[in-house]
Each structure stands twice: as C-alpha cells, then as structure tokens.
Scaffold this motif. Structure first.
Motif, PDB file in Angstrom:
ATOM      1  N   TYR A  64       0.841  -1.190   0.000  1.00 29.46           N
ATOM      2  CA  TYR A  64       0.000   0.000   0.000  1.00 29.46           C
ATOM      3  C   TYR A  64       0.879   1.244   0.000  1.00 29.46           C
ATOM      4  CZ  TYR A  64      -4.121  -2.806   0.969  1.00 29.46           C
ATOM      5  OH  TYR A  64      -5.139  -3.710   0.883  1.00 29.46           O
ATOM      6  N   ILE A  65       0.475   2.221  -0.783  1.00 27.89           N
ATOM      7  CA  ILE A  65       1.152   3.511  -0.858  1.00 27.89           C
ATOM      8  C   ILE A  65       0.231   4.533  -0.216  1.00 27.89           C
ATOM      9  CG2 ILE A  65       2.089   5.280  -2.413  1.00 27.89           C
ATOM     10  CD1 ILE A  65       3.599   2.672  -2.722  1.00 27.89           C
ATOM     11  N   LYS A  66       0.774   5.313   0.720  1.00 24.78           N
ATOM     12  CA  LYS A  66      -0.030   6.361   1.343  1.00 24.78           C
ATOM     13  C   LYS A  66      -0.133   7.534   0.386  1.00 24.78           C
ATOM     14  CE  LYS A  66      -0.755   9.065   5.412  1.00 24.78           C
ATOM     15  NZ  LYS A  66      -0.507   9.223   6.811  1.00 24.78           N
ATOM     16  N   CYS A  67      -1.354   7.935   0.090  1.00 24.77           N
ATOM     17  CA  CYS A  67      -1.566   9.058  -0.816  1.00 24.77           C
ATOM     18  C   CYS A  67      -1.138  10.362  -0.138  1.00 24.77           C
ATOM     19  CB  CYS A  67      -3.033   9.146  -1.229  1.00 24.77           C
ATOM     20  SG  CYS A  67      -3.541   7.807  -2.317  1.00 24.77           S
ATOM     21  N   PRO A  68      -0.455  11.218  -0.888  1.00 23.99           N
ATOM     22  CA  PRO A  68       0.028  12.468  -0.294  1.00 23.99           C
ATOM     23  C   PRO A  68      -1.071  13.514  -0.192  1.00 23.99           C
ATOM     24  CG  PRO A  68       0.606  12.397  -2.606  1.00 23.99           C
ATOM     25  CD  PRO A  68      -0.045  11.073  -2.283  1.00 23.99           C
ATOM     26  N   ASP A  69      -0.805  14.541   0.580  1.00 30.80           N
ATOM     27  CA  ASP A  69      -1.663  15.715   0.614  1.00 30.80           C
ATOM     28  C   ASP A  69      -1.475  16.421  -0.734  1.00 30.80           C
ATOM     29  OD1 ASP A  69      -1.924  18.779   0.992  1.00 30.80           O
ATOM     30  OD2 ASP A  69      -2.976  17.947   2.740  1.00 30.80           O
ATOM     31  N   ILE A  70      -2.538  16.529  -1.509  1.00 31.70           N
ATOM     32  CA  ILE A  70      -2.452  17.057  -2.872  1.00 31.70           C
ATOM     33  C   ILE A  70      -1.919  18.489  -2.894  1.00 31.70           C
ATOM     34  CG2 ILE A  70      -3.741  17.542  -5.001  1.00 31.70           C
ATOM     35  CD1 ILE A  70      -3.548  14.524  -4.231  1.00 31.70           C
ATOM     36  N   ASP A  71      -2.381  19.338  -1.973  1.00 30.83           N
ATOM     37  CA  ASP A  71      -1.936  20.734  -1.952  1.00 30.83           C
ATOM     38  C   ASP A  71      -0.459  20.850  -1.596  1.00 30.83           C
ATOM     39  OD1 ASP A  71      -4.458  21.704  -2.671  1.00 30.83           O
ATOM     40  OD2 ASP A  71      -5.135  21.674  -0.592  1.00 30.83           O
ATOM     41  N   THR A  72       0.023  19.993  -0.703  1.00 27.72           N
ATOM     42  CA  THR A  72       1.434  20.023  -0.321  1.00 27.72           C
ATOM     43  C   THR A  72       2.321  19.604  -1.479  1.00 27.72           C
ATOM     44  OG1 THR A  72       0.891  19.552   1.983  1.00 27.72           O
ATOM     45  CG2 THR A  72       3.143  19.108   1.290  1.00 27.72           C
ATOM     46  N   ILE A  73       1.947  18.542  -2.170  1.00 27.34           N
ATOM     47  CA  ILE A  73       2.751  18.021  -3.275  1.00 27.34           C
ATOM     48  C   ILE A  73       2.656  18.915  -4.509  1.00 27.34           C
ATOM     49  CG2 ILE A  73       2.938  16.111  -4.948  1.00 27.34           C
ATOM     50  CD1 ILE A  73       4.115  15.448  -2.228  1.00 27.34           C
ATOM     51  N   CYS A  74       1.466  19.335  -4.865  1.00 30.71           N
ATOM     52  CA  CYS A  74       1.252  20.034  -6.139  1.00 30.71           C
ATOM     53  C   CYS A  74       1.321  21.550  -6.044  1.00 30.71           C
ATOM     54  CB  CYS A  74      -0.098  19.621  -6.726  1.00 30.71           C
ATOM     55  SG  CYS A  74      -0.203  17.852  -7.070  1.00 30.71           S
ATOM     56  N   GLY A  75       1.040  22.098  -4.875  1.00 32.55           N
ATOM     57  CA  GLY A  75       1.051  23.549  -4.731  1.00 32.55           C
ATOM     58  C   GLY A  75      -0.118  24.201  -5.453  1.00 32.55           C
ATOM     59  N   SER A  76       0.056  25.464  -5.809  1.00 32.28           N
ATOM     60  CA  SER A  76      -1.051  26.216  -6.404  1.00 32.28           C
ATOM     61  C   SER A  76      -0.706  26.808  -7.768  1.00 32.28           C
ATOM     62  CB  SER A  76      -1.473  27.339  -5.457  1.00 32.28           C
ATOM     63  OG  SER A  76      -0.384  28.223  -5.232  1.00 32.28           O
ATOM     64  N   THR A  77       0.403  26.394  -8.363  1.00 34.80           N
ATOM     65  CA  THR A  77       0.790  26.925  -9.665  1.00 34.80           C
ATOM     66  C   THR A  77       0.558  25.885 -10.761  1.00 34.80           C
ATOM     67  OG1 THR A  77       3.091  26.167  -9.632  1.00 34.80           O
ATOM     68  CG2 THR A  77       2.611  28.258  -8.530  1.00 34.80           C
ATOM     69  N   THR A  78       0.684  26.311 -12.004  1.00 33.92           N
ATOM     70  CA  THR A  78       0.443  25.411 -13.138  1.00 33.92           C
ATOM     71  C   THR A  78       1.610  24.474 -13.415  1.00 33.92           C
ATOM     72  OG1 THR A  78       1.273  27.082 -14.681  1.00 33.92           O
ATOM     73  CG2 THR A  78      -1.119  27.027 -14.281  1.00 33.92           C
ATOM     74  N   ARG A  79       2.753  24.701 -12.791  1.00 34.45           N
ATOM     75  CA  ARG A  79       3.930  23.856 -13.013  1.00 34.45           C
ATOM     76  C   ARG A  79       4.545  23.449 -11.673  1.00 34.45           C
ATOM     77  NH1 ARG A  79       7.007  26.650 -18.126  1.00 34.45           N
ATOM     78  NH2 ARG A  79       5.228  26.624 -19.537  1.00 34.45           N
ATOM     79  N   PRO A  80       3.957  22.479 -11.014  1.00 37.71           N
ATOM     80  CA  PRO A  80       4.390  22.137  -9.658  1.00 37.71           C
ATOM     81  C   PRO A  80       5.809  21.565  -9.538  1.00 37.71           C
ATOM     82  CG  PRO A  80       2.769  20.573 -10.445  1.00 37.71           C
ATOM     83  CD  PRO A  80       2.832  21.668 -11.448  1.00 37.71           C
ATOM     84  N   PHE A  81       6.338  20.945 -10.586  1.00 38.63           N
ATOM     85  CA  PHE A  81       7.666  20.330 -10.483  1.00 38.63           C
ATOM     86  C   PHE A  81       8.675  20.998 -11.404  1.00 38.63           C
ATOM     87  CE2 PHE A  81       4.653  16.695  -9.713  1.00 38.63           C
ATOM     88  CZ  PHE A  81       4.767  16.743  -8.332  1.00 38.63           C
ATOM     89  N   GLN A  82       8.457  22.246 -11.718  1.00 36.18           N
ATOM     90  CA  GLN A  82       9.304  22.959 -12.672  1.00 36.18           C
ATOM     91  C   GLN A  82      10.633  23.411 -12.062  1.00 36.18           C
ATOM     92  OE1 GLN A  82       8.582  23.352 -15.902  1.00 36.18           O
ATOM     93  NE2 GLN A  82      10.477  24.432 -16.306  1.00 36.18           N
ATOM     94  N   CYS A  83      10.662  23.715 -10.772  1.00 35.46           N
ATOM     95  CA  CYS A  83      11.813  24.390 -10.180  1.00 35.46           C
ATOM     96  C   CYS A  83      12.576  23.495  -9.198  1.00 35.46           C
ATOM     97  CB  CYS A  83      11.349  25.641  -9.439  1.00 35.46           C
ATOM     98  SG  CYS A  83      10.315  26.735 -10.438  1.00 35.46           S
ATOM     99  N   ASN A  84      13.908  23.520  -9.309  1.00 35.92           N
ATOM    100  CA  ASN A  84      14.744  22.840  -8.318  1.00 35.92           C
ATOM    101  C   ASN A  84      14.683  23.582  -6.989  1.00 35.92           C
ATOM    102  OD1 ASN A  84      16.015  20.439  -9.183  1.00 35.92           O
ATOM    103  ND2 ASN A  84      17.267  21.629 -10.596  1.00 35.92           N
ATOM    104  N   TRP A  85      14.735  24.906  -7.040  1.00 37.31           N
ATOM    105  CA  TRP A  85      14.663  25.735  -5.843  1.00 37.31           C
ATOM    106  C   TRP A  85      13.587  26.778  -6.062  1.00 37.31           C
ATOM    107  CZ3 TRP A  85      19.369  24.287  -7.963  1.00 37.31           C
ATOM    108  CH2 TRP A  85      20.108  23.415  -7.184  1.00 37.31           C
ATOM    109  N   GLY A  86      12.895  27.130  -5.013  1.00 39.24           N
ATOM    110  CA  GLY A  86      11.815  28.093  -5.128  1.00 39.24           C
ATOM    111  C   GLY A  86      10.572  27.450  -5.700  1.00 39.24           C
ATOM    112  N   GLN A  87       9.728  28.257  -6.295  1.00 37.75           N
ATOM    113  CA  GLN A  87       8.500  27.736  -6.882  1.00 37.75           C
ATOM    114  C   GLN A  87       8.188  28.491  -8.165  1.00 37.75           C
ATOM    115  OE1 GLN A  87       5.501  28.314  -3.897  1.00 37.75           O
ATOM    116  NE2 GLN A  87       5.326  30.485  -4.263  1.00 37.75           N
ATOM    117  N   TRP A  88       7.345  27.886  -8.980  1.00 37.67           N
ATOM    118  CA  TRP A  88       6.960  28.487 -10.247  1.00 37.67           C
ATOM    119  C   TRP A  88       6.017  29.644 -10.009  1.00 37.67           C
ATOM    120  CZ3 TRP A  88       8.755  28.392 -14.949  1.00 37.67           C
ATOM    121  CH2 TRP A  88       7.974  28.914 -15.978  1.00 37.67           C
ATOM    122  N   ASN A  89       6.234  30.741 -10.716  1.00 33.51           N
ATOM    123  CA  ASN A  89       5.354  31.899 -10.657  1.00 33.51           C
ATOM    124  C   ASN A  89       4.650  32.019 -11.995  1.00 33.51           C
ATOM    125  OD1 ASN A  89       4.622  34.798 -11.135  1.00 33.51           O
ATOM    126  ND2 ASN A  89       5.282  34.955  -9.003  1.00 33.51           N
TER     127      ASN A  89
END
Length: 128
Positions: free
Chosen positions: A96-121
C-alpha cells in the motif's frame, strides 16, 4: 514529503532492490509504503509524481499520479490518488502507498515540479 527526491550520485540512481522503479528527480517525491493501512510504514521511497486536474479558479489540483513498476517497461503501474484517498494498493508490489496531501505536493501553480529551488510563478512565467 514535499521535498525533491535528489541524490548527488545522479537522478537515476536507486539502491532499492525491493522497489527498483524508485527514482530521484525533480518530479519525484517520497512516499510511505506499508503492507496494509495502519501497519508499520516504511518512508523514503521516491517515485515519479504527476499532478492532474488543475482548476484555474481555485488554483488546486484534483489529484496526483504516482508511477511505480517492477522494473520492467511493460509492467508500469500508475496509482491515482484523489483528494478523498488515503491509501492505494499496488497490484505490482502488493503493498500500500499512502496518498500524499495534494496541496502540499502540487502547490497552487500550473507547473508544480518545474523548479529545483523556489516555486513556479505563473505571472512571471519563471521560477522565483
């Protein structure tokens, strides 16, 4: 579980004979693995994540896809975790895999995994 799974030996290095599809990379995140929900969890296995179902008005995602496999190309499995899910069973591993908190993993931008450091604006169209 929001940090990038990263390894200085390279992003494809994985030292997990039990989970050969675990990978390090900008779009990988750690997951909790268990024999059954509520039993002892093993943390720290990195698997590819992909957020889906972005709502431009609420700036939230509907869920995340977690890609796992037994190491063979044709046996790839994608576990879909929705906001209402807490655990998903892998038919490949029987775990079984524990499902993550969607907001924590994905954030609120259109490119959640775009940046090594910081976040996508989205307004500046770059990592900040």
């Amino acid at each position: 579980y929001e940090s990038i799974c990263k390894d200085t030996r390279g992003n494809v290095y994985s030292n997990s004979p039990e989970f050969p599809s675990s990978r390090f990379g900008i779009n990988s995140r750690c997951v909790s693995v268990s024999d059954a929900p509520g039993t002892t969890q093993t943390d720290g296995y990195c698997f590819k994540h992909e957020c889906f179902g972005y709502n431009i008005w609420t700036k939230t995602y509907n869920g995340v896809r977690i890609t796992i496999s037994d190491g063979a190309i044709d046996n790839q499995e994608i576990l879909v975790c929705l906001r209402s899910d807490s655990w998903k069973q892998s038919s490949v591993y029987g775990k079984y895999i524990k499902c993550p908190d969607i907001d924590t993993i994905c954030g609120s931008t259109t490119r959640p995994f775009q940046c090594n450091w910081g976040q996508w604006n989205d307004q500046l169209n770059q990592c900040i």
